[in-house]
Design an enzyme around this catalytic site. Structure first.
Site, PDB file in Angstrom:
ATOM      1  N   CYS A 214       0.869  -1.174   0.000  1.00  0.00           N
ATOM      2  CA  CYS A 214       0.000   0.000   0.000  1.00  0.00           C
ATOM      3  C   CYS A 214       0.907   1.225   0.000  1.00  0.00           C
ATOM      4  O   CYS A 214       1.763   1.361   0.882  1.00  0.00           O
ATOM      5  CB  CYS A 214      -0.860  -0.037   1.267  1.00  0.00           C
TER       6      CYS A 214
ATOM      7  N   CYS B 171      -1.244   3.853  -6.354  1.00  0.00           N
ATOM      8  CA  CYS B 171      -2.016   3.243  -5.269  1.00  0.00           C
ATOM      9  C   CYS B 171      -2.262   1.812  -5.730  1.00  0.00           C
ATOM     10  O   CYS B 171      -2.592   1.592  -6.906  1.00  0.00           O
ATOM     11  CB  CYS B 171      -3.333   3.992  -5.092  1.00  0.00           C
TER      12      CYS B 171
END
Ligand code: DGL
Length: 296
Positions: free
Chosen positions: A100, A208
């Site tokens: 992440c 992302c």
């Protein structure tokens, strides 16, 4: 080669369930690699890990109950990442991939100070994008937190001459809902990318780990051939290097097992994790079949 995952390869567990067999009987190099994300995004990294390191065991932790991270304060995200890492360490993970970008920006430096095991993070693939030939802007799509923190500012200072940060609130939620294309996703993308859609764009950085799942919908908004670059392959290469350096690679000759953990009480989340991973397997098959793709 990445086999299509079969059901027997999976353990589906909620946050507090102890996956059977995971805490006993491992030789050092057969301990699992842990991955964490706010939800389903890191599955795109797990898919790449299975391609490059298919014989490792993996534990994937999705903090769905606390998603999205990108709209929280860095302090809140740090607290959540600490909880997730604690759980992965309890499960004897030999290395941790912070799958992440948001969580990496907030916590990677601190975790490396605190822990002896390899910590591998993500970063928006701005460097490889900046090295591409051609004219036009490089759009860096990421969460607000990722784009605001010093890690990204440093990247911008080095490679950001043509880069435009594009915060994308709301986009990870589409992936979490399983909405990967269609009119609503396209409308949101148009709203977020608005002013840049009518100008020359050299590349789009998927900063992302949720966004590779939206690759088709994003690509459709740009001229054919516009590279969409994610950092997954680079981060997994780094995982391999770190495991090699510390003699931690598994010597298993057959595919490893994958355990899914979620902080959500909803059992369907675990099922969705499995479905998303199967999607990654199918996509990398079609990429091998000749689709042109630029990866970091
Ligand atoms: N998947 C995460 C990332 O790579 C963020 C999504 C979120 O906002 O939780 O940044």
């Amino acid at each position: 080669r990445l086999e299509k995952p079969g059901a027997s390869r999976y353990n589906l567990q909620r946050m507090n369930g102890a996956p059977p067999g995971i805490s006993e009987g491992f030789t050092l190099d057969q301990r699992p690699v842990g991955l964490l994300d706010s939800g389903l995004g890191g599955i795109s990294v797990l898919g790449e890990a299975l391609r490059q390191l298919p014989n490792e065991d993996y534990v994937y932790y999705g903090d769905t109950a606390n998603a999205p991270y990108g709209d929280k304060t860095p302090e809140e995200v740090l607290g959540l990442v600490h909880q997730a890492v604690e759980r992965l360490i309890e499960l004897r993970c030999k290395a941790i991939v912070i799958a992440c970008n948001t969580a990496t920006s907030v916590s990677a430096g601190k975790l490396r100070q605190e822990l002896a095991l390899p910590i591998i993070g993500m970063e928006p693939a701005l460097k490889p994008a900046s090295l591409l030939p051609g004219e036009g802007k490089i759009l860096v799509m990421a969460t607000r937190v990722t784009l605001a923190l010093p890690k990204f500012q440093a990247l911008m200072a080095q490679y950001g001459r043509d880069a435009v940060p594009v915060p994308c609130p709301g986009l990870m939620e589409c992936v979490e809902r399983g909405e990967l294309e269609g009119p609503q996703v396209t409308a949101l993308l148009r709203q977020l990318l608005g002013p840049w859609l009518s100008q020359p764009v050299k590349a789009v950085v998927l900063g992302c780990t949720h966004y590779p799942f939206l690759r088709k919908a994003i690509a459709a908004l740009f001229p054919e051939g516009t590279p969409l670059i994610d950092g997954n392959a680079g981060s997994v290469r780094q995982l391999r290097r770190r495991l090699e350096e510390q003699d931690l690679l598994s010597d298993r000759q057959e595919p490893g097992r994958i355990t899914f953990l979620s902080s959500s009480e909803d059992p369907s989340v675990l099922q969705r994790m499995q479905t998303m991973l199967e999607l990654c397997a199918n996509e990398s098959e079609s990429a091998r079949a000749g689709e042109k793709e630029v990866r970091s």
